[in-house]
Motif scaffolding. Structure first.
Motif, mmCIF file in Angstrom:
data_model
loop_
_atom_site.group_PDB
_atom_site.id
_atom_site.type_symbol
_atom_site.label_atom_id
_atom_site.label_comp_id
_atom_site.label_asym_id
_atom_site.label_seq_id
_atom_site.Cartn_x
_atom_site.Cartn_y
_atom_site.Cartn_z
ATOM 1 N N SER A 127 -9.884 -7.276 3.348
ATOM 2 C CA SER A 127 -11.344 -7.192 3.225
ATOM 3 C C SER A 127 -11.828 -5.755 3.038
ATOM 4 O O SER A 127 -13.025 -5.535 2.852
ATOM 5 N N GLY A 128 -10.916 -4.793 3.108
ATOM 6 C CA GLY A 128 -11.294 -3.396 2.945
ATOM 7 C C GLY A 128 -11.974 -2.786 4.153
ATOM 8 O O GLY A 128 -12.558 -1.695 4.067
ATOM 9 N N ILE A 129 -11.864 -3.459 5.307
ATOM 10 C CA ILE A 129 -12.512 -2.970 6.521
ATOM 11 C C ILE A 129 -11.726 -1.829 7.143
ATOM 12 O O ILE A 129 -12.292 -0.913 7.738
ATOM 13 N N ILE A 130 -10.398 -1.890 7.009
ATOM 14 C CA ILE A 130 -9.537 -0.830 7.533
ATOM 15 C C ILE A 130 -8.610 -0.354 6.423
ATOM 16 O O ILE A 130 -8.523 -0.979 5.358
ATOM 17 N N SER A 131 -7.904 0.747 6.670
ATOM 18 C CA SER A 131 -7.059 1.356 5.643
ATOM 19 C C SER A 131 -5.602 0.936 5.791
ATOM 20 O O SER A 131 -5.125 0.676 6.893
ATOM 21 N N GLU A 132 -4.913 0.911 4.666
ATOM 22 C CA GLU A 132 -3.487 0.595 4.650
ATOM 23 C C GLU A 132 -2.678 1.883 4.665
ATOM 24 O O GLU A 132 -2.820 2.728 3.785
ATOM 25 N N SER A 166 8.836 13.523 14.864
ATOM 26 C CA SER A 166 8.285 14.836 15.193
ATOM 27 C C SER A 166 6.831 14.987 14.771
ATOM 28 O O SER A 166 6.355 14.342 13.831
ATOM 29 N N GLU A 167 6.108 15.859 15.477
ATOM 30 C CA GLU A 167 4.699 16.068 15.184
ATOM 31 C C GLU A 167 4.499 16.653 13.791
ATOM 32 O O GLU A 167 3.448 16.450 13.171
ATOM 33 N N THR A 168 5.496 17.351 13.258
ATOM 34 C CA THR A 168 5.399 17.858 11.889
ATOM 35 C C THR A 168 5.374 16.705 10.890
ATOM 36 O O THR A 168 4.570 16.695 9.947
ATOM 37 N N ILE A 169 6.238 15.704 11.091
ATOM 38 C CA ILE A 169 6.229 14.521 10.225
ATOM 39 C C ILE A 169 4.897 13.802 10.346
ATOM 40 O O ILE A 169 4.282 13.411 9.350
ATOM 41 N N LEU A 170 4.423 13.629 11.581
ATOM 42 C CA LEU A 170 3.157 12.933 11.811
ATOM 43 C C LEU A 170 2.019 13.622 11.060
ATOM 44 O O LEU A 170 1.249 12.975 10.338
ATOM 45 N N LYS A 171 1.918 14.922 11.205
ATOM 46 C CA LYS A 171 0.792 15.631 10.599
ATOM 47 C C LYS A 171 0.908 15.693 9.080
ATOM 48 O O LYS A 171 -0.096 15.619 8.372
ATOM 49 N N ASN A 172 2.121 15.789 8.563
ATOM 50 C CA ASN A 172 2.292 15.714 7.111
ATOM 51 C C ASN A 172 1.905 14.332 6.577
ATOM 52 O O ASN A 172 1.290 14.224 5.512
ATOM 53 N N ALA A 173 2.279 13.296 7.306
ATOM 54 C CA ALA A 173 1.955 11.936 6.866
ATOM 55 C C ALA A 173 0.450 11.692 6.875
ATOM 56 O O ALA A 173 -0.087 10.969 6.030
ATOM 57 N N LEU A 174 -0.232 12.300 7.841
ATOM 58 C CA LEU A 174 -1.678 12.115 7.954
ATOM 59 C C LEU A 174 -2.457 12.945 6.947
ATOM 60 O O LEU A 174 -3.638 12.678 6.694
ATOM 61 N N GLN A 175 -1.805 13.941 6.361
ATOM 62 C CA GLN A 175 -2.502 14.942 5.568
ATOM 63 C C GLN A 175 -3.280 14.357 4.390
ATOM 64 O O GLN A 175 -4.414 14.723 4.147
ATOM 65 N N ASP A 176 -2.669 13.461 3.637
ATOM 66 C CA ASP A 176 -3.266 13.013 2.383
ATOM 67 C C ASP A 176 -3.921 11.636 2.442
ATOM 68 O O ASP A 176 -4.433 11.158 1.435
ATOM 69 N N ILE A 177 -3.895 10.980 3.596
ATOM 70 C CA ILE A 177 -4.505 9.647 3.652
ATOM 71 C C ILE A 177 -5.985 9.760 3.992
ATOM 72 O O ILE A 177 -6.403 10.625 4.751
ATOM 73 N N LYS A 178 -6.768 8.898 3.391
ATOM 74 C CA LYS A 178 -8.196 8.832 3.688
ATOM 75 C C LYS A 178 -8.449 7.536 4.451
ATOM 76 O O LYS A 178 -8.305 6.443 3.903
ATOM 77 N N LEU A 179 -8.827 7.691 5.703
ATOM 78 C CA LEU A 179 -8.928 6.524 6.571
ATOM 79 C C LEU A 179 -10.310 5.901 6.536
ATOM 80 O O LEU A 179 -11.325 6.588 6.559
ATOM 81 N N GLN A 180 -10.310 4.579 6.483
ATOM 82 C CA GLN A 180 -11.527 3.799 6.637
ATOM 83 C C GLN A 180 -11.536 3.283 8.074
ATOM 84 O O GLN A 180 -11.052 2.209 8.377
ATOM 85 N N GLY A 181 -12.041 4.100 8.991
ATOM 86 C CA GLY A 181 -12.085 3.714 10.403
ATOM 87 C C GLY A 181 -10.744 3.863 11.082
ATOM 88 O O GLY A 181 -10.502 4.797 11.827
ATOM 89 N N ILE A 182 -9.840 2.929 10.799
ATOM 90 C CA ILE A 182 -8.478 2.995 11.321
ATOM 91 C C ILE A 182 -7.516 2.620 10.202
ATOM 92 O O ILE A 182 -7.918 2.041 9.186
ATOM 93 N N GLY A 183 -6.245 2.960 10.388
ATOM 94 C CA GLY A 183 -5.229 2.583 9.420
ATOM 95 C C GLY A 183 -4.026 1.979 10.109
ATOM 96 O O GLY A 183 -3.638 2.414 11.198
ATOM 97 N N VAL A 184 -3.431 0.968 9.478
ATOM 98 C CA VAL A 184 -2.188 0.350 9.954
ATOM 99 C C VAL A 184 -1.308 0.058 8.748
ATOM 100 O O VAL A 184 -1.793 -0.059 7.619
ATOM 101 N N PRO A 185 0.005 -0.072 8.941
ATOM 102 C CA PRO A 185 0.868 -0.502 7.830
ATOM 103 C C PRO A 185 0.641 -1.981 7.515
ATOM 104 O O PRO A 185 0.184 -2.750 8.364
ATOM 105 N N ARG A 186 0.983 -2.349 6.310
ATOM 106 C CA ARG A 186 0.940 -3.759 5.916
ATOM 107 C C ARG A 186 2.313 -4.376 6.157
ATOM 108 O O ARG A 186 3.341 -3.759 5.847
ATOM 109 N N MET A 187 2.313 -5.604 6.691
ATOM 110 C CA MET A 187 3.572 -6.324 6.899
ATOM 111 C C MET A 187 3.903 -7.175 5.669
ATOM 112 O O MET A 187 5.029 -7.214 5.203
ATOM 113 N N ASN A 188 2.897 -7.877 5.156
ATOM 114 C CA ASN A 188 3.030 -8.686 3.951
ATOM 115 C C ASN A 188 1.629 -8.906 3.386
ATOM 116 O O ASN A 188 0.677 -8.261 3.824
ATOM 117 N N LYS A 189 1.489 -9.791 2.436
ATOM 118 C CA LYS A 189 0.194 -9.979 1.782
ATOM 119 C C LYS A 189 -0.893 -10.463 2.741
ATOM 120 O O LYS A 189 -2.082 -10.205 2.518
#
Length: 352
Positions: A195-200, A125-148
């Protein structure tokens, strides 16, 4: 579910973007798009594709990718030409789709929030999406990490087209500088994360803080939650689907949680804590209606997740994505490449 923080972001326009390149059509794209249309009715729904005629049923706007030069993937194909033919060019197109997002400037306002999801991903739901986005600070773009070493663009978010375009330029430069380390989209994103180019994007609470209700948490899904609830791609499980896969890269054992649905959203809980996931990566490629449309199917999935009923594998499922294009020449090239890699590995061991 907490909603006050989501309401504070309500004025921000959101675009949910799919990308489908090449002639190997995703079996789940249309169903995932219709799911997004139901769960996020206030968002724009966009598809970027070079096969417009194939996707006339897409329930949103379509951007033509035209005859892309695919320049960003040239370093991949140079080392393994067979990647252009096997699986309809699946792995090359998966890499290129990240850069195809640059075409969004054709129709988007530059300050629209961009959410790209893969074709086998369900956006909650869009409520979950917007809550999840609320506190993250993005460096350009963000993606989840799969592993190291790897990131995963099951979901990719950017606060604006301007930030997206800057990040894509950095990714292209990174791939040019380190082509051997950027042989897949996941490797490229992993290097960019390291490399810190994008956000986790946070996948579990050791990476995230609770919102106003201290026992409620909002996360993004790389692959593990969808794999637990609905299983792996059948190509990995003898062409059957069976739920319960525990991804070893995920921080906790997901079977230790309790699972439930609320409306069209799935969540997990443990005592007083609730865990909401912005998206679900349906790695098994099952076509799923929403929980309200198909309560029986979701009830079975939740009961299996809660270990209340035995897991039952499906009958044989024909492979439709990864099996095509393996000509004799492609098989020979793959054999020679793998042989060379094993010889090089053996040589390094002898000299270490």
């Amino acid at each position: 579910m907490a909603s006050s923080r989501a309401e504070s972001q309500g004025s921000k326009k959101v675009a949910i973007v799919f990308v489908q390149l090449g002639e190997n059509p995703s079996p789940t794209l249309i169903s995932s798009a219709k799911y997004a249309q139901i769960t996020n009715p206030n968002s724009r729904l966009i598809l970027i594709t070079d096969q417009e005629k194939t996707w006339k049923a897409f329930p949103g706007e379509i951007i033509s990718a035209g005859n892309s030069s695919k320049k960003q993937s040239k370093h991949i194909v140079r080392k393994a030409k067979y990647l252009r033919s096997i699986a309809g060019g699946y792995w090359v197109n998966t890499y290129e789709r990240i850069f195809a997002l640059s075409l969004l400037d054709k129709i988007l306002d530059l300050d629209t929030f961009i959410v790209h999801i893969e074709s086998d991903v369900l956006i909650q739901s869009e409520t979950i999406l917007k809550n999840a986005l609320q506190d993250i600070k993005l460096q350009g773009i963000g993606v989840p990490r799969m592993n190291k070493e790897q990131g995963i663009a099951s979901i990719l978010v950017s606060p604006s087209y301007v930030e997206l375009n800057k990040a894509l330029s950095k990714l292209e430069k990174l791939a040019t500088e380190f082509p051997d380390s950027c042989s897949t989209d996941m490797n490229l994103l992993g290097l960019a994360l390291n490399s810190g180019i994008i956000s986790e994007l946070p996948v579990w609470k050791n990476q995230s803080e609770g919102v106003e209700e201290p026992h409620e948490f909002f996360f993004f899904e790389g692959a593990a939650v969808g794999q637990y609830l609905f299983g792996l791609d059948p190509i990995h499980t003898s062409n059957t689907r069976i739920s319960g896969y525990l991804n070893p890269e995920f921080p906790i054992n997901l079977s230790s949680l309790r699972w439930a649905t609320e409306g069209n959203s799935v969540y997990a809980y443990n005592g007083q804590e609730r865990y909401w996931f912005t998206n679900l990566h349906i790695h098994s490629k099952e076509i799923l209606p929403t929980p309200l449309e198909s309560p029986k199917r979701w009830s079975i999935a939740i009961s299996e997740a809660n270990l209340e009923i035995p897991r039952t594998p499906t009958p044989n499922i024909p492979e439709v994505i990864h099996s095509s294009g393996y000509s004799l020449l492609a098989k020979l090239e793959i054999f020679v490449r793998e042989k060379s890699k094993s010889m090089a590995s053996l040589f390094r061991k002898k000299n270490s």
